[in-house]
Design an enzyme around this catalytic site. Structure first.
Site, PDB file in Angstrom:
ATOM      1  N   GLY A 157       0.836  -1.193   0.000  1.00 39.82           N
ATOM      2  CA  GLY A 157       0.000   0.000   0.000  1.00 39.82           C
ATOM      3  C   GLY A 157       0.868   1.239   0.000  1.00 39.82           C
ATOM      4  O   GLY A 157       2.067   1.176   0.303  1.00 39.82           O
ATOM      5  N   GLN A 159       3.135  10.002   1.403  1.00 41.57           N
ATOM      6  CA  GLN A 159       4.447   9.345   1.386  1.00 41.57           C
ATOM      7  C   GLN A 159       5.288   9.783   0.191  1.00 41.57           C
ATOM      8  O   GLN A 159       6.509   9.589   0.204  1.00 41.57           O
ATOM      9  CB  GLN A 159       4.292   7.819   1.385  1.00 41.57           C
ATOM     10  CG  GLN A 159       3.744   7.275   2.698  1.00 41.57           C
ATOM     11  CD  GLN A 159       3.660   5.767   2.658  1.00 41.57           C
ATOM     12  OE1 GLN A 159       2.688   5.212   2.164  1.00 41.57           O
ATOM     13  NE2 GLN A 159       4.679   5.098   3.160  1.00 41.57           N
ATOM     14  N   CYS A 206       6.507  -0.560   6.659  1.00 39.88           N
ATOM     15  CA  CYS A 206       6.076   0.655   5.967  1.00 39.88           C
ATOM     16  C   CYS A 206       7.190   1.098   5.031  1.00 39.88           C
ATOM     17  O   CYS A 206       8.367   1.067   5.419  1.00 39.88           O
ATOM     18  CB  CYS A 206       5.772   1.749   6.992  1.00 39.88           C
ATOM     19  SG  CYS A 206       5.212   3.293   6.262  1.00 39.88           S
ATOM     20  N   LEU A 207       6.820   1.521   3.830  1.00 41.44           N
ATOM     21  CA  LEU A 207       7.832   1.969   2.869  1.00 41.44           C
ATOM     22  C   LEU A 207       8.567   3.213   3.371  1.00 41.44           C
ATOM     23  O   LEU A 207       9.665   3.509   2.898  1.00 41.44           O
ATOM     24  CB  LEU A 207       7.187   2.245   1.507  1.00 41.44           C
ATOM     25  CG  LEU A 207       6.606   1.009   0.807  1.00 41.44           C
ATOM     26  CD1 LEU A 207       5.848   1.419  -0.445  1.00 41.44           C
ATOM     27  CD2 LEU A 207       7.685  -0.005   0.468  1.00 41.44           C
ATOM     28  N   HIS A 265      -3.742   1.080   8.299  1.00 45.93           N
ATOM     29  CA  HIS A 265      -2.371   1.589   8.174  1.00 45.93           C
ATOM     30  C   HIS A 265      -2.321   2.737   7.164  1.00 45.93           C
ATOM     31  O   HIS A 265      -1.725   3.794   7.441  1.00 45.93           O
ATOM     32  CB  HIS A 265      -1.446   0.437   7.746  1.00 45.93           C
ATOM     33  CG  HIS A 265      -0.030   0.846   7.493  1.00 45.93           C
ATOM     34  ND1 HIS A 265       1.015   0.415   8.270  1.00 45.93           N
ATOM     35  CD2 HIS A 265       0.513   1.649   6.542  1.00 45.93           C
ATOM     36  CE1 HIS A 265       2.145   0.949   7.810  1.00 45.93           C
ATOM     37  NE2 HIS A 265       1.862   1.693   6.753  1.00 45.93           N
ATOM     38  N   GLU A 266      -2.957   2.545   5.995  1.00 47.41           N
ATOM     39  CA  GLU A 266      -2.883   3.572   4.948  1.00 47.41           C
ATOM     40  C   GLU A 266      -3.634   4.835   5.352  1.00 47.41           C
ATOM     41  O   GLU A 266      -3.156   5.950   5.123  1.00 47.41           O
ATOM     42  CB  GLU A 266      -3.421   3.032   3.620  1.00 47.41           C
ATOM     43  CG  GLU A 266      -2.621   1.894   3.015  1.00 47.41           C
ATOM     44  CD  GLU A 266      -1.132   2.144   2.964  1.00 47.41           C
ATOM     45  OE1 GLU A 266      -0.714   3.297   2.774  1.00 47.41           O
ATOM     46  OE2 GLU A 266      -0.368   1.179   3.144  1.00 47.41           O
ATOM     47  N   HIS A 292      -1.807   7.179   7.520  1.00 47.32           N
ATOM     48  CA  HIS A 292      -0.864   8.084   6.841  1.00 47.32           C
ATOM     49  C   HIS A 292      -1.529   9.425   6.510  1.00 47.32           C
ATOM     50  O   HIS A 292      -0.867  10.465   6.507  1.00 47.32           O
ATOM     51  CB  HIS A 292      -0.351   7.456   5.543  1.00 47.32           C
ATOM     52  CG  HIS A 292       0.796   6.502   5.718  1.00 47.32           C
ATOM     53  ND1 HIS A 292       2.019   6.893   6.195  1.00 47.32           N
ATOM     54  CD2 HIS A 292       0.917   5.178   5.453  1.00 47.32           C
ATOM     55  CE1 HIS A 292       2.850   5.850   6.215  1.00 47.32           C
ATOM     56  NE2 HIS A 292       2.197   4.790   5.778  1.00 47.32           N
TER      57      HIS A 292
HETATM   58 NI    NI Z   1       3.077   2.904   5.505  1.00 47.94          NI
END
Ligand code: NI
Length: 177
Positions: free
Chosen positions: A47, A52, A100-101, A142-143, A146
Site C-alpha cells: 500500500g 508518502q 512501511c515503505l 495503516h494507509e 498516513h
Molecule cells: Ni506505511
C-alpha cells in the site's frame, strides 16, 4: 509515469493531515495515481498513501495479490481509495506485524481493529463502501493513518516489539506498506 521518492520517517510532511480531494477524474489525480502505482510496484509494497510521496491529499492505494513468495499473505483486492472514512464495527483489536515503505527494513507489532467498514471514492468519484476484516482491515487502517499523519510506530504498545526485519524474521522476504 514515474517512480517517486518515498519520504522516510523523520520528514515532517509525514506528520501532516492530508487535504481532501475536491475534483475527481482530473488529469492531475490520474497522474498522481499512476505515480503511486509505479512507486508501490517498484518497491513491492502492499500500500501507499499520497503523503508518502510528498502530496498532501487524501489518496491511498493498496492491494496484495497471491504470491508464492508470501504463502501466508492474505489476498487484498487492488483498491484506490480517496477521502476515506474508516469505522470499526466493534471494539475487538488484534496485534499484527507491520512494515512501511517510509520505515524501510523494520517491523513492529501494531494493534488494529479486526473488523471495519470503510467508505470513500474511486478516482472517478464513484462511492466505495466495504466491510472487511483481518489483513485487509489492517492494511486500510495503516494507509488511512498516513492521511492523518500517523506512522505505525506511534501505535506500537510495547517498543520491545519493534526492530529490524533481518533480526526479527531472518531469511524471510516481507512486503511493506
Ligand atoms: Ni506505511
Amino acid at each position: 509515469m514515474a517512480v517517486r521518492t518515498v519520504l522516510k520517517m523523520g520528514d515532517s510532511r509525514l506528520l501532516q493531515k492530508a487535504k481532501p480531494v475536491e475534483s475527481f477524474d482530473t488529469s492531475e489525480l490520474h497522474a498522481l495515481l499512476q505515480d503511486m502505482r509505479d512507486t508501490m510496484a517498484a518497491l513491492n509494497g502492499a500500500g501507499l498513501a499520497a503523503p508518502q510521496i510528498g502530496v498532501s491529499r487524501q489518496v491511498v492505494i493498496f492491494g496484495v495479490s497471491r504470491n508464492p513468495r508470501y504463502p501466508q499473505a492474505e489476498e487484498v483486492p487492488y483498491t484506490i481509495l480517496i477521502n476515506p472514512v474508516v469505522d470499526p464495527l466493534d471494539a475487538t483489536m488484534e496485534e499484527g506485524w507491520e512494515g512501511c515503505l517510509s520505515i524501510p527494513g523494520m517491523r513492529g507489532l501494531v494493534p488494529r481493529y479486526v473488523r471495519v467498514r470503510y467508505r470513500g471514492y474511486d478516482e472517478y468519484g464513484r462511492p466505495i463502501d466495504r466491510t472487511v476484516s483481518g489483513f485487509h482491515a489492517r492494511v486500510v487502517q495503516h494507509e488511512v493513518d498516513h492521511l492523518n499523519g500517523i506512522l505505525y510506530p506511534m501505535r506500537i504498545r510495547d517498543l520491545r516489539n519493534f526492530g529490524f526485519n533481518e533480526t526479527l524474521f531472518p531469511g524471510q522476504e516481507l512486503v511493506d506498506d
